[in-house]
Design a protein around this motif. Structure first.
Motif, PDB file in Angstrom:
ATOM      1  N   GLU A  67     -42.293 -24.958 -42.048  1.00 50.35           N
ATOM      2  CA  GLU A  67     -41.494 -25.922 -42.819  1.00 50.35           C
ATOM      3  C   GLU A  67     -42.253 -27.224 -43.125  1.00 50.35           C
ATOM      4  OE1 GLU A  67     -40.540 -26.378 -38.453  1.00 50.35           O
ATOM      5  OE2 GLU A  67     -40.474 -24.678 -39.814  1.00 50.35           O
ATOM      6  N   GLU A  68     -43.373 -27.462 -42.439  1.00 47.07           N
ATOM      7  CA  GLU A  68     -44.152 -28.694 -42.647  1.00 47.07           C
ATOM      8  C   GLU A  68     -45.347 -28.483 -43.568  1.00 47.07           C
ATOM      9  OE1 GLU A  68     -45.105 -29.492 -38.587  1.00 47.07           O
ATOM     10  OE2 GLU A  68     -43.338 -30.744 -38.282  1.00 47.07           O
ATOM     11  N   ILE A  69     -45.715 -27.252 -43.792  1.00 46.99           N
ATOM     12  CA  ILE A  69     -46.923 -26.952 -44.570  1.00 46.99           C
ATOM     13  C   ILE A  69     -46.852 -27.523 -45.982  1.00 46.99           C
ATOM     14  CG2 ILE A  69     -48.267 -25.081 -45.620  1.00 46.99           C
ATOM     15  CD1 ILE A  69     -47.792 -23.474 -43.073  1.00 46.99           C
ATOM     16  N   GLN A  70     -45.755 -27.300 -46.667  1.00 53.78           N
ATOM     17  CA  GLN A  70     -45.616 -27.774 -48.046  1.00 53.78           C
ATOM     18  C   GLN A  70     -45.695 -29.308 -48.107  1.00 53.78           C
ATOM     19  OE1 GLN A  70     -45.751 -25.843 -50.643  1.00 53.78           O
ATOM     20  NE2 GLN A  70     -45.619 -27.547 -52.061  1.00 53.78           N
ATOM     21  N   GLN A  71     -45.046 -29.968 -47.193  1.00 51.95           N
ATOM     22  CA  GLN A  71     -45.067 -31.432 -47.162  1.00 51.95           C
ATOM     23  C   GLN A  71     -46.479 -31.949 -46.882  1.00 51.95           C
ATOM     24  OE1 GLN A  71     -42.389 -33.193 -44.307  1.00 51.95           O
ATOM     25  NE2 GLN A  71     -42.415 -35.169 -45.344  1.00 51.95           N
ATOM     26  N   LEU A  72     -47.185 -31.315 -45.970  1.00 54.31           N
ATOM     27  CA  LEU A  72     -48.561 -31.730 -45.668  1.00 54.31           C
ATOM     28  C   LEU A  72     -49.497 -31.490 -46.852  1.00 54.31           C
ATOM     29  CD1 LEU A  72     -48.901 -30.528 -41.966  1.00 54.31           C
ATOM     30  CD2 LEU A  72     -49.012 -32.892 -42.787  1.00 54.31           C
ATOM     31  N   ARG A  73     -49.325 -30.384 -47.539  1.00 56.29           N
ATOM     32  CA  ARG A  73     -50.156 -30.110 -48.727  1.00 56.29           C
ATOM     33  C   ARG A  73     -49.892 -31.148 -49.823  1.00 56.29           C
ATOM     34  NH1 ARG A  73     -49.756 -23.584 -48.950  1.00 56.29           N
ATOM     35  NH2 ARG A  73     -51.386 -23.201 -47.421  1.00 56.29           N
ATOM     36  N   HIS A  74     -48.611 -31.470 -49.996  1.00 60.92           N
ATOM     37  CA  HIS A  74     -48.265 -32.485 -50.995  1.00 60.92           C
ATOM     38  C   HIS A  74     -48.892 -33.836 -50.627  1.00 60.92           C
ATOM     39  CE1 HIS A  74     -45.979 -34.605 -54.032  1.00 60.92           C
ATOM     40  NE2 HIS A  74     -45.565 -35.451 -53.095  1.00 60.92           N
ATOM     41  N   LEU A  75     -48.807 -34.219 -49.367  1.00 61.23           N
ATOM     42  CA  LEU A  75     -49.420 -35.483 -48.914  1.00 61.23           C
ATOM     43  C   LEU A  75     -50.931 -35.452 -49.086  1.00 61.23           C
ATOM     44  CD1 LEU A  75     -47.323 -36.228 -45.707  1.00 61.23           C
ATOM     45  CD2 LEU A  75     -47.467 -37.677 -47.743  1.00 61.23           C
ATOM     46  N   GLN A  76     -51.537 -34.320 -48.806  1.00 63.98           N
ATOM     47  CA  GLN A  76     -52.980 -34.181 -48.968  1.00 63.98           C
ATOM     48  C   GLN A  76     -53.383 -34.392 -50.432  1.00 63.98           C
ATOM     49  OE1 GLN A  76     -54.568 -30.228 -48.360  1.00 63.98           O
ATOM     50  NE2 GLN A  76     -56.542 -31.043 -47.672  1.00 63.98           N
ATOM     51  N   GLU A  77     -52.667 -33.751 -51.345  1.00 58.96           N
ATOM     52  CA  GLU A  77     -52.973 -33.897 -52.773  1.00 58.96           C
ATOM     53  C   GLU A  77     -52.748 -35.330 -53.244  1.00 58.96           C
ATOM     54  OE1 GLU A  77     -54.424 -31.778 -54.941  1.00 58.96           O
ATOM     55  OE2 GLU A  77     -54.719 -30.561 -53.139  1.00 58.96           O
ATOM     56  N   GLN A  78     -51.665 -35.930 -52.815  1.00 55.63           N
ATOM     57  CA  GLN A  78     -51.360 -37.309 -53.209  1.00 55.63           C
ATOM     58  C   GLN A  78     -52.419 -38.277 -52.677  1.00 55.63           C
ATOM     59  OE1 GLN A  78     -49.139 -36.663 -55.750  1.00 55.63           O
ATOM     60  NE2 GLN A  78     -48.347 -38.644 -55.163  1.00 55.63           N
ATOM     61  N   LEU A  79     -52.807 -38.110 -51.427  1.00 59.41           N
ATOM     62  CA  LEU A  79     -53.848 -38.972 -50.846  1.00 59.41           C
ATOM     63  C   LEU A  79     -55.173 -38.800 -51.582  1.00 59.41           C
ATOM     64  CD1 LEU A  79     -53.115 -38.725 -47.027  1.00 59.41           C
ATOM     65  CD2 LEU A  79     -53.255 -40.842 -48.367  1.00 59.41           C
ATOM     66  N   LYS A  80     -55.523 -37.564 -51.900  1.00 58.54           N
ATOM     67  CA  LYS A  80     -56.766 -37.303 -52.632  1.00 58.54           C
ATOM     68  C   LYS A  80     -56.729 -37.973 -54.004  1.00 58.54           C
ATOM     69  CE  LYS A  80     -58.416 -33.091 -52.510  1.00 58.54           C
ATOM     70  NZ  LYS A  80     -58.675 -31.663 -52.827  1.00 58.54           N
TER      71      LYS A  80
END
Length: 152
Positions: free
Chosen positions: A78-91
């Motif tokens: 359940e956290e994977i999608q949120q972490l991927r989104h944060l990763q893309e946004q930070l990048k």
């Protein structure tokens, strides 16, 4: 798990990067206007955000030494999608900040070149203060070449 602790910290990092991007865009406008007082204010704000960013990054490394990729691999489904989104946004924010800072650096460099050119135009080169013979500097007295043709 580590990812549950990291999500709020990554959100804070994202917020700080967005604020730094906003300040960098303001700095570009200020540099174009040449407003030194406003630039000083922006630099003070930027320094505060950089300190906050350093503190957050230090906290992040104390919480977990995992990279984002490893963190995503070990995260709950359940956290994977949120972490991927944060990763893309930070990048995205990081790259935007890098580009904006490069533009600001170019603007500062051009401004300094303009100031140097202006200073060179206002302050003439000092003449040579050493003695030289009249023949060495091209002056030969009465036998010098005329500046214009008198036969014309």
């Amino acid at each position: 798990m580590a990812s549950a602790q990291m999500i709020p910290m990554l959100q804070k990092l994202l917020y700080v990067h967005k604020e730094l991007n906003h300040l960098a865009a303001e700095k570009t406008d200020t540099l174009k206007k040449g407003d030194v007082a406003a630039l000083d204010v922006l630099l003070e704000k930027e320094n505060e955000y950089v300190k906050t960013l350093r503190n957050l990054e230090e906290q992040r490394t104390q919480t977990s030494t995992l990279t984002m990729s490893k963190l995503i691999e070990q995260a709950a489904p359940e956290e994977i999608q949120q972490l991927r989104h944060l990763q893309e946004q930070l990048k995205k924010e990081y790259l935007l900040l890098k580009q904006q800072n490069q533009l600001n650096q170019q603007l500062l460099h051009q401004s300094l070149q303009f100031v140097n050119m202006s200073m060179n135009m206002l302050i003439p080169e000092p003449e040579k203060l050493t003695y030289s013979s009249s023949k060495a500097n091209g002056y030969t007295g009465a036998s010098s070449i005329a500046l214009f043709d008198s036969k014309a």
